[in-house]
Design a protein around this motif. Sequence first.
Motif, PDB file in Angstrom:
ATOM      1  N   UNK A 154       0.834  -1.291   0.082  1.00 53.14           N
ATOM      2  CA  UNK A 154       0.063   0.065  -0.008  1.00 53.14           C
ATOM      3  C   UNK A 154       0.713   1.032   0.026  1.00 53.14           C
ATOM      4  N   UNK A 155       0.858   1.653  -1.213  1.00 45.02           N
ATOM      5  CA  UNK A 155       2.077   2.878  -1.400  1.00 45.02           C
ATOM      6  C   UNK A 155       1.341   4.118  -0.460  1.00 45.02           C
ATOM      7  N   UNK A 156       0.165   4.413  -0.246  1.00 49.39           N
ATOM      8  CA  UNK A 156      -0.380   5.565   0.458  1.00 49.39           C
ATOM      9  C   UNK A 156       0.221   5.224   2.014  1.00 49.39           C
ATOM     10  N   UNK A 157      -0.180   3.964   2.278  1.00 49.96           N
ATOM     11  CA  UNK A 157       0.073   3.725   3.680  1.00 49.96           C
ATOM     12  C   UNK A 157       1.635   3.995   3.979  1.00 49.96           C
ATOM     13  N   UNK A 158       2.517   3.512   3.248  1.00 44.08           N
ATOM     14  CA  UNK A 158       4.021   3.265   3.340  1.00 44.08           C
ATOM     15  C   UNK A 158       4.394   4.662   3.209  1.00 44.08           C
ATOM     16  N   UNK A 159       3.864   5.784   2.323  1.00 45.74           N
ATOM     17  CA  UNK A 159       4.377   7.330   2.487  1.00 45.74           C
ATOM     18  C   UNK A 159       3.772   7.840   3.804  1.00 45.74           C
ATOM     19  N   UNK A 160       2.668   7.732   4.336  1.00 44.03           N
ATOM     20  CA  UNK A 160       2.207   8.290   5.529  1.00 44.03           C
ATOM     21  C   UNK A 160       3.249   7.907   6.592  1.00 44.03           C
ATOM     22  N   UNK A 161       3.503   6.375   6.466  1.00 43.16           N
ATOM     23  CA  UNK A 161       4.313   6.121   7.907  1.00 43.16           C
ATOM     24  C   UNK A 161       5.769   6.624   7.710  1.00 43.16           C
ATOM     25  N   UNK A 162       6.212   6.651   6.608  1.00 49.77           N
ATOM     26  CA  UNK A 162       7.553   7.163   6.309  1.00 49.77           C
ATOM     27  C   UNK A 162       7.728   9.015   6.789  1.00 49.77           C
ATOM     28  N   UNK A 163       6.520   9.571   6.595  1.00 50.93           N
ATOM     29  CA  UNK A 163       6.449  10.935   7.079  1.00 50.93           C
ATOM     30  C   UNK A 163       6.448  10.841   8.628  1.00 50.93           C
ATOM     31  N   UNK A 164       5.728  10.159   9.233  1.00 48.07           N
ATOM     32  CA  UNK A 164       5.411  10.113  10.696  1.00 48.07           C
ATOM     33  C   UNK A 164       6.629   9.617  11.326  1.00 48.07           C
ATOM     34  N   UNK A 165       7.310   8.521  10.802  1.00 44.88           N
ATOM     35  CA  UNK A 165       8.627   8.255  11.409  1.00 44.88           C
ATOM     36  C   UNK A 165       9.727   9.157  11.432  1.00 44.88           C
ATOM     37  N   UNK A 166       9.683   9.892  10.140  1.00 47.32           N
ATOM     38  CA  UNK A 166      10.794  10.888  10.262  1.00 47.32           C
ATOM     39  C   UNK A 166      10.877  11.678  11.219  1.00 47.32           C
ATOM     40  N   UNK A 167       9.670  12.262  11.575  1.00 47.63           N
ATOM     41  CA  UNK A 167       9.325  13.127  12.540  1.00 47.63           C
ATOM     42  C   UNK A 167       9.798  12.747  13.975  1.00 47.63           C
TER      43      UNK A 167
END
Length: 236
Positions: A154-167
């Motif tokens: 799920x590319x959308x889920x992956x992008x959201x999690x990457x954004x959260x984890x970076x913070x």
Amino acid sequence: MALTDEAITKIRDLIQSEQLAPGDRLPPEPQLSAQLGLSRSGLREAIKALELARVVDVRRGDGTYVTSLAPRLLLEGFGLAVDLLRDDSLPQIMEVRRLLEPAATGLAAGRITPAQLDELAGLLTRMRAASADAELLIGYDAAFHHAIAAATGNESLMSLLDGLNGRTLRARLWRGMTDSHVSVQTIAEHERIYQALRAGDAVLAQATALVHVDTSESWLRSLLPDRGDAVHDAQR
């Protein structure tokens, strides 16, 4: 700004109505300006904004094209927006991570491939070798979670999690630098997640991921009543 907003809305409507599809070239500026009833200056500003949002790709000397509109492109700005949030919003980011990451891990349990499991095993080996180096360990930690998100398909889920984890990476790094025992716990939690994924057990995978995220969240919340300055230090 009102003219620019209007231009953005009209171009977005062309894309949503499929008059412009991914990969299509936009009409030349004079033609598009007349078609939409917009000033050319307003149109130019709209194109700049849409380029930053990765909706269009301006190719100098060639033209302006609609991008693939893939989630990884359109959600790229999410990570930047999360990075700009104030330090006191970090607990909220952790809450969102707690809601999404365990669910993603459970989803990955039913979809992960042997090659992806091998990738996780390799990252675990690197984490063990880097147990005394907090910065290196957190780097492998982030790669481990990215690989799990990728395994969902799920590319959308992956992008959201990457954004959260970076913070949250800086806070997790600071924790590793100030607590000499945290690396052992972190590696053990990742090993349990891996074993659940390897077993294809979605319920166990979700539970182990929840325990892992909850550990970080509990640590952060323990700082808030009396050591708000520590949270700020963790984010610098």
